[in-house]
Write a protein that holds these residues in place. Structure first.
Motif, PDB file in Angstrom:
ATOM      1  N   GLU A   8     -64.619  37.406  -9.849  1.00  0.00           N
ATOM      2  CA  GLU A   8     -65.273  36.375  -9.042  1.00  0.00           C
ATOM      3  C   GLU A   8     -65.669  36.885  -7.658  1.00  0.00           C
ATOM      4  O   GLU A   8     -65.221  37.937  -7.216  1.00  0.00           O
ATOM      5  CB  GLU A   8     -64.331  35.169  -8.894  1.00  0.00           C
ATOM      6  CG  GLU A   8     -63.258  35.292  -7.819  1.00  0.00           C
ATOM      7  CD  GLU A   8     -62.116  36.252  -8.180  1.00  0.00           C
ATOM      8  OE1 GLU A   8     -62.086  36.771  -9.307  1.00  0.00           O
ATOM      9  OE2 GLU A   8     -61.264  36.493  -7.309  1.00  0.00           O
ATOM     10  N   SER A  45     -62.915  30.453 -18.232  1.00  0.00           N
ATOM     11  CA  SER A  45     -63.776  29.279 -18.418  1.00  0.00           C
ATOM     12  C   SER A  45     -65.247  29.677 -18.331  1.00  0.00           C
ATOM     13  O   SER A  45     -66.087  29.162 -19.074  1.00  0.00           O
ATOM     14  CB  SER A  45     -63.444  28.192 -17.387  1.00  0.00           C
ATOM     15  OG  SER A  45     -64.135  28.399 -16.171  1.00  0.00           O
ATOM     16  N   PHE A  48     -60.388  23.709 -10.079  1.00  0.00           N
ATOM     17  CA  PHE A  48     -61.756  24.183  -9.883  1.00  0.00           C
ATOM     18  C   PHE A  48     -62.711  23.341 -10.711  1.00  0.00           C
ATOM     19  O   PHE A  48     -62.309  22.734 -11.714  1.00  0.00           O
ATOM     20  CB  PHE A  48     -61.894  25.677 -10.196  1.00  0.00           C
ATOM     21  CG  PHE A  48     -61.502  26.072 -11.586  1.00  0.00           C
ATOM     22  CD1 PHE A  48     -62.392  25.943 -12.635  1.00  0.00           C
ATOM     23  CD2 PHE A  48     -60.233  26.584 -11.840  1.00  0.00           C
ATOM     24  CE1 PHE A  48     -62.034  26.314 -13.920  1.00  0.00           C
ATOM     25  CE2 PHE A  48     -59.862  26.952 -13.131  1.00  0.00           C
ATOM     26  CZ  PHE A  48     -60.766  26.810 -14.172  1.00  0.00           C
ATOM     27  N   TYR A  49     -63.944  23.274 -10.254  1.00  0.00           N
ATOM     28  CA  TYR A  49     -64.948  22.418 -10.882  1.00  0.00           C
ATOM     29  C   TYR A  49     -66.247  23.194 -11.000  1.00  0.00           C
ATOM     30  O   TYR A  49     -66.759  23.714 -10.000  1.00  0.00           O
ATOM     31  CB  TYR A  49     -65.208  21.179 -10.015  1.00  0.00           C
ATOM     32  CG  TYR A  49     -63.975  20.413  -9.629  1.00  0.00           C
ATOM     33  CD1 TYR A  49     -63.440  19.438 -10.471  1.00  0.00           C
ATOM     34  CD2 TYR A  49     -63.343  20.652  -8.407  1.00  0.00           C
ATOM     35  CE1 TYR A  49     -62.307  18.722 -10.110  1.00  0.00           C
ATOM     36  CE2 TYR A  49     -62.213  19.934  -8.035  1.00  0.00           C
ATOM     37  CZ  TYR A  49     -61.697  18.980  -8.894  1.00  0.00           C
ATOM     38  OH  TYR A  49     -60.575  18.274  -8.530  1.00  0.00           O
ATOM     39  N   PHE A  50     -66.812  23.244 -12.199  1.00  0.00           N
ATOM     40  CA  PHE A  50     -68.097  23.922 -12.410  1.00  0.00           C
ATOM     41  C   PHE A  50     -69.219  23.172 -11.685  1.00  0.00           C
ATOM     42  O   PHE A  50     -69.307  21.951 -11.750  1.00  0.00           O
ATOM     43  CB  PHE A  50     -68.399  23.959 -13.917  1.00  0.00           C
ATOM     44  CG  PHE A  50     -69.787  24.431 -14.264  1.00  0.00           C
ATOM     45  CD1 PHE A  50     -70.128  25.768 -14.155  1.00  0.00           C
ATOM     46  CD2 PHE A  50     -70.751  23.530 -14.703  1.00  0.00           C
ATOM     47  CE1 PHE A  50     -71.410  26.200 -14.483  1.00  0.00           C
ATOM     48  CE2 PHE A  50     -72.036  23.960 -15.027  1.00  0.00           C
ATOM     49  CZ  PHE A  50     -72.368  25.297 -14.916  1.00  0.00           C
ATOM     50  N   GLU A  83     -67.553  31.914  -7.375  1.00  0.00           N
ATOM     51  CA  GLU A  83     -68.467  32.078  -8.504  1.00  0.00           C
ATOM     52  C   GLU A  83     -68.034  33.257  -9.355  1.00  0.00           C
ATOM     53  O   GLU A  83     -67.470  34.217  -8.847  1.00  0.00           O
ATOM     54  CB  GLU A  83     -69.898  32.269  -7.992  1.00  0.00           C
ATOM     55  CG  GLU A  83     -70.034  33.432  -7.029  1.00  0.00           C
ATOM     56  CD  GLU A  83     -71.397  33.514  -6.363  1.00  0.00           C
ATOM     57  OE1 GLU A  83     -72.012  32.473  -6.097  1.00  0.00           O
ATOM     58  OE2 GLU A  83     -71.846  34.655  -6.125  1.00  0.00           O
ATOM     59  N   GLU A 119     -71.171  29.042 -10.827  1.00  0.00           N
ATOM     60  CA  GLU A 119     -70.670  28.642  -9.522  1.00  0.00           C
ATOM     61  C   GLU A 119     -69.686  27.482  -9.664  1.00  0.00           C
ATOM     62  O   GLU A 119     -69.923  26.553 -10.432  1.00  0.00           O
ATOM     63  CB  GLU A 119     -71.829  28.220  -8.617  1.00  0.00           C
ATOM     64  CG  GLU A 119     -72.803  29.358  -8.342  1.00  0.00           C
ATOM     65  CD  GLU A 119     -73.779  29.069  -7.210  1.00  0.00           C
ATOM     66  OE1 GLU A 119     -74.189  30.023  -6.544  1.00  0.00           O
ATOM     67  OE2 GLU A 119     -74.127  27.886  -7.001  1.00  0.00           O
ATOM     68  N   TYR A 120     -68.618  27.577  -8.882  1.00  0.00           N
ATOM     69  CA  TYR A 120     -67.569  26.552  -8.912  1.00  0.00           C
ATOM     70  C   TYR A 120     -67.198  26.125  -7.500  1.00  0.00           C
ATOM     71  O   TYR A 120     -67.339  26.896  -6.549  1.00  0.00           O
ATOM     72  CB  TYR A 120     -66.285  27.107  -9.533  1.00  0.00           C
ATOM     73  CG  TYR A 120     -66.376  27.504 -10.971  1.00  0.00           C
ATOM     74  CD1 TYR A 120     -65.929  26.661 -11.983  1.00  0.00           C
ATOM     75  CD2 TYR A 120     -66.874  28.759 -11.325  1.00  0.00           C
ATOM     76  CE1 TYR A 120     -65.986  27.044 -13.317  1.00  0.00           C
ATOM     77  CE2 TYR A 120     -66.939  29.150 -12.651  1.00  0.00           C
ATOM     78  CZ  TYR A 120     -66.490  28.290 -13.645  1.00  0.00           C
ATOM     79  OH  TYR A 120     -66.548  28.670 -14.958  1.00  0.00           O
ATOM     80  N   THR A 158     -65.638  19.895 -14.722  1.00  0.00           N
ATOM     81  CA  THR A 158     -66.746  19.615 -13.810  1.00  0.00           C
ATOM     82  C   THR A 158     -66.264  18.583 -12.805  1.00  0.00           C
ATOM     83  O   THR A 158     -65.237  17.937 -13.003  1.00  0.00           O
ATOM     84  CB  THR A 158     -67.962  19.063 -14.576  1.00  0.00           C
ATOM     85  OG1 THR A 158     -67.549  17.901 -15.296  1.00  0.00           O
ATOM     86  CG2 THR A 158     -68.525  20.082 -15.556  1.00  0.00           C
ATOM     87  N   LEU A 176     -60.073  30.600 -14.326  1.00  0.00           N
ATOM     88  CA  LEU A 176     -61.448  30.430 -13.859  1.00  0.00           C
ATOM     89  C   LEU A 176     -62.401  31.362 -14.616  1.00  0.00           C
ATOM     90  O   LEU A 176     -63.434  30.928 -15.139  1.00  0.00           O
ATOM     91  CB  LEU A 176     -61.504  30.739 -12.353  1.00  0.00           C
ATOM     92  CG  LEU A 176     -62.866  30.637 -11.694  1.00  0.00           C
ATOM     93  CD1 LEU A 176     -63.223  29.172 -11.463  1.00  0.00           C
ATOM     94  CD2 LEU A 176     -62.889  31.375 -10.368  1.00  0.00           C
ATOM     95  N   TYR A 181     -63.749  25.192  -5.533  1.00  0.00           N
ATOM     96  CA  TYR A 181     -62.327  25.410  -5.745  1.00  0.00           C
ATOM     97  C   TYR A 181     -61.553  24.714  -4.632  1.00  0.00           C
ATOM     98  O   TYR A 181     -61.817  24.928  -3.447  1.00  0.00           O
ATOM     99  CB  TYR A 181     -62.029  26.912  -5.755  1.00  0.00           C
ATOM    100  CG  TYR A 181     -60.556  27.221  -5.905  1.00  0.00           C
ATOM    101  CD1 TYR A 181     -59.886  26.933  -7.092  1.00  0.00           C
ATOM    102  CD2 TYR A 181     -59.831  27.799  -4.857  1.00  0.00           C
ATOM    103  CE1 TYR A 181     -58.532  27.218  -7.233  1.00  0.00           C
ATOM    104  CE2 TYR A 181     -58.488  28.087  -4.992  1.00  0.00           C
ATOM    105  CZ  TYR A 181     -57.835  27.790  -6.191  1.00  0.00           C
ATOM    106  OH  TYR A 181     -56.501  28.067  -6.324  1.00  0.00           O
TER     107      TYR A 181
END
Lengths: 466, 80
Positions: free
Chosen positions: A226, A258, A285-287, A211, A275-276, A131, A255, A278
């Motif tokens: 994605e 995860s 990448f971050y949620f 996403e 949704e992430y 995150t 991705l 990037y």
């Protein structure tokens, strides 16, 4: 299939999309409608229709009691909420089940968990999903928040825990700005949402929006790869594609895995999207959040995987297990969707309701047009401006863009202004062609390309709802 | 003195106040200036201010708060 009659608690193009899916599954359809939607395409296509109130959404499409009564009157045994309106309302999902009906979507518990941004972040961290660096939970004091941002570094975003859709977000680029903005954000969150809870996270600049589409049956979860939706105006997506042009194969695996891990951790049921952000320089990448519904841009995933997501979510709601194994989901070619909105790009995207005096819909190989339009239809002013979505598919991204240009040239919607000229200009742009963009790319582009859209300054009295 | 009407410039939902918890922009009997805002029209989720368009006194509102209105529909009657 346990579902025999499905009530569609939505309107517009997504209602049409759901009716088509239900019909292919042999399920009868009931379309609810407000007084303003009596002549809508969804009402014309559905097996039955029932009025649920005046034009205002708060008195019709958001009126839970009336919708439940409509289901009872018509003998529907399931309700599909579409997107928006009641789609992510946990109370409604629970009320549907309490009435002995099937909610086509996840459990109320999943909706509630993912609707709370702090709880969703905690669930993600527990499932090992990265995150954005920031607070682990809600911050009640400005001091606690400051101690945290000294560690993450600037710039940071201050967000209302109860906010959404970009509301209640402030950006601080220095400690000084942070001390100035934090009390404001607290007061505003309390006034706007009745909840002064805030959280703080690092702002990842120049990031892309990617996403992952997932399908779960409450036990197993698969991903359907994605979508990249980096082209946004006022945090609304305008152009979406699949697969993302910016991921490496290894990055894609990581991705998508995860997303499956997080959805499995919450025993997710139905169609959902994680949704992430990037960062294509660091490949991190971050949620961001999970949307517990079908999304507007789902067709690009359908085009590259051949999976009918709306049919699958209805089958799952009817009690069937997932019919598709992960190793059966493959990407074929490239797909792009552009949103055809009733907005005038030459007038600052001013809304443009009106009557469709002429309509020519593009078709041919690799072209799909999901819309609520027909000739003579009057687009009401009471709802969002989405008229339809033009979706193309081809072997690779370059040819998909060429096909998009061809299809846009064939599309003719007369009687009101649409965003078609925006998409024609985007398709011609070298940065778009090379996929050199991020979530903050489009707005400055609109300013410098005003001439190609014939953009006049927006009317000074115009304000857009947040 | 002559009676004149203020028309909605757009179709949509008419609001007499800037937010649900705020007071009305104007009330019957209020004196208004040409540039005063008398309400909002929500069209496709965007909010647009409705200006009085003339100085005078509001006799009465013809449209209620949260009423669905058509473009060109009279929403208030004023004495100019």
């Amino acid at each position: 299939m346990m579902i025999r009659k499905l009530l569609i608690a939505n309107r517009g193009e997504i209602a049409v999309r759901i009716i088509r899916a239900a019909r292919e599954l042999g399920i009868a359809t009931v379309q609810v409608y407000s007084k303003a939607d009596k002549d809508s395409l969804a009402v014309r296509l559905a097996d039955e229709s029932i009025e649920i109130g005046p034009p205002q959404a708060s008195k019709s499409y958001l009126n839970q009691a009336t919708i439940l009564a409509a289901a009872k009157t018509t003998g529907a045994d399931a309700i599909h909420p579409g997107y928006g309106f009641l789609a992510e309302n946990a109370e409604f999902a629970a009320a549907v089940e309490a009435a002995g009906l099937i909610f086509v979507g996840p459990t109320a518990q999943s909706i509630r968990l993912m609707g709370d941004k702090v709880a969703a972040r905690e669930a993600a961290a527990a499932a090992g999903v990265p995150t954005v660096p920031g607070s682990r939970g809600r911050l009640e004091s400005a001091d606690a928040a400051f101690a945290l941002v000294e560690k993450t570094g600037f710039p940071v975003m201050i967000k209302a825990a109860a906010g959404g859709g970009g509301r209640g977000i402030r950006i601080a680029r220095s400690a000084e700005e942070f001390h100035h903005l934090m009390p404001q954000a607290q007061a505003e969150a309390l006034a706007a949402f009745g909840d002064g809870g805030l959280y703080v996270e690092k702002l990842i600049e120049g990031a892309r929006h990617i996403e992952v589409q997932i399908l779960g049956d409450g036990r197993d979860v698969i991903h359907c790869f994605e979508r990249e939706c980096s082209l946004q105006r006022r945090r609304q997506k305008v152009w979406e594609e699949a697969p993302s042009p910016s991921l490496t194969p290894a990055g894609r695996d990581k991705l998508c895995s995860s997303a499956v891990a997080l959805a499995k951790a919450v025993d997710y049921r139905g169609a959902g999207t994680l949704e992430y952000l990037y960062d294509d320089r660091s490949h991190e990448f971050y949620f961001l959040e999970m949307n517990t519904r079908i999304q507007v841009e789902h067709p690009v995933t359908e085009m590259i995987t051949g999976i009918d997501l709306v049919c699958e979510m209805i089958r799952i709601a009817g009690g069937e297990p997932l019919r598709i194994r992960q190793d059966q989901v493959r990407v074929r070619g490239h797909s792009i969707e552009v949103r055809i909105n009733a907005e005038d790009p030459a007038k600052g995207f001013f809304p443009s309701p009106g009557t469709i005096s002429a309509l020519s819909v593009p078709n041919g190989e690799g072209v799909r047009f999901d819309s609520m339009l027909y000739e003579g239809y009057t687009v009401p002013p009471f709802y969002d401006s989405l008229l339809g979505k033009l979706i193309v598919h081809d072997d690779d991204r370059r040819s998909a863009i060429r096909r998009l240009e061809r299809a846009l040239a064939e599309l003719r919607v007369e009687g009101l202004a649409t965003t078609k000229p925006l998409h024609q200009a985007l398709a011609r742009d070298p940065d778009v062609q090379a996929a050199r963009f991020h979530t903050a790319w489009l707005e400055p582009w609109l300013e410098t390309h005003a001439a190609s859209l014939g953009t006049a300054a927006p009317s000074p009295t115009t304000k857009v709802a947040q | 003195m002559a009676t004149q009407q203020i028309f909605s410039p757009l179709p949509g939902i008419f609001y007499r106040k800037p937010a649900p918890d705020k007071p009305d922009y104007k009330s019957d009997g209020d004196t208004i200036m040409e540039n005063d805002t008398i309400g909002l029209i929500e069209v496709m989720k965007s909010f647009n201010e409705v200006k009085a368009g003339a100085a005078g006194k509001i006799l009465r509102f013809l449209a209620e708060n949260e009423e669905a209105v058509m473009a060109g529909q009279p929403i208030a009657e004023i004495d100019v």
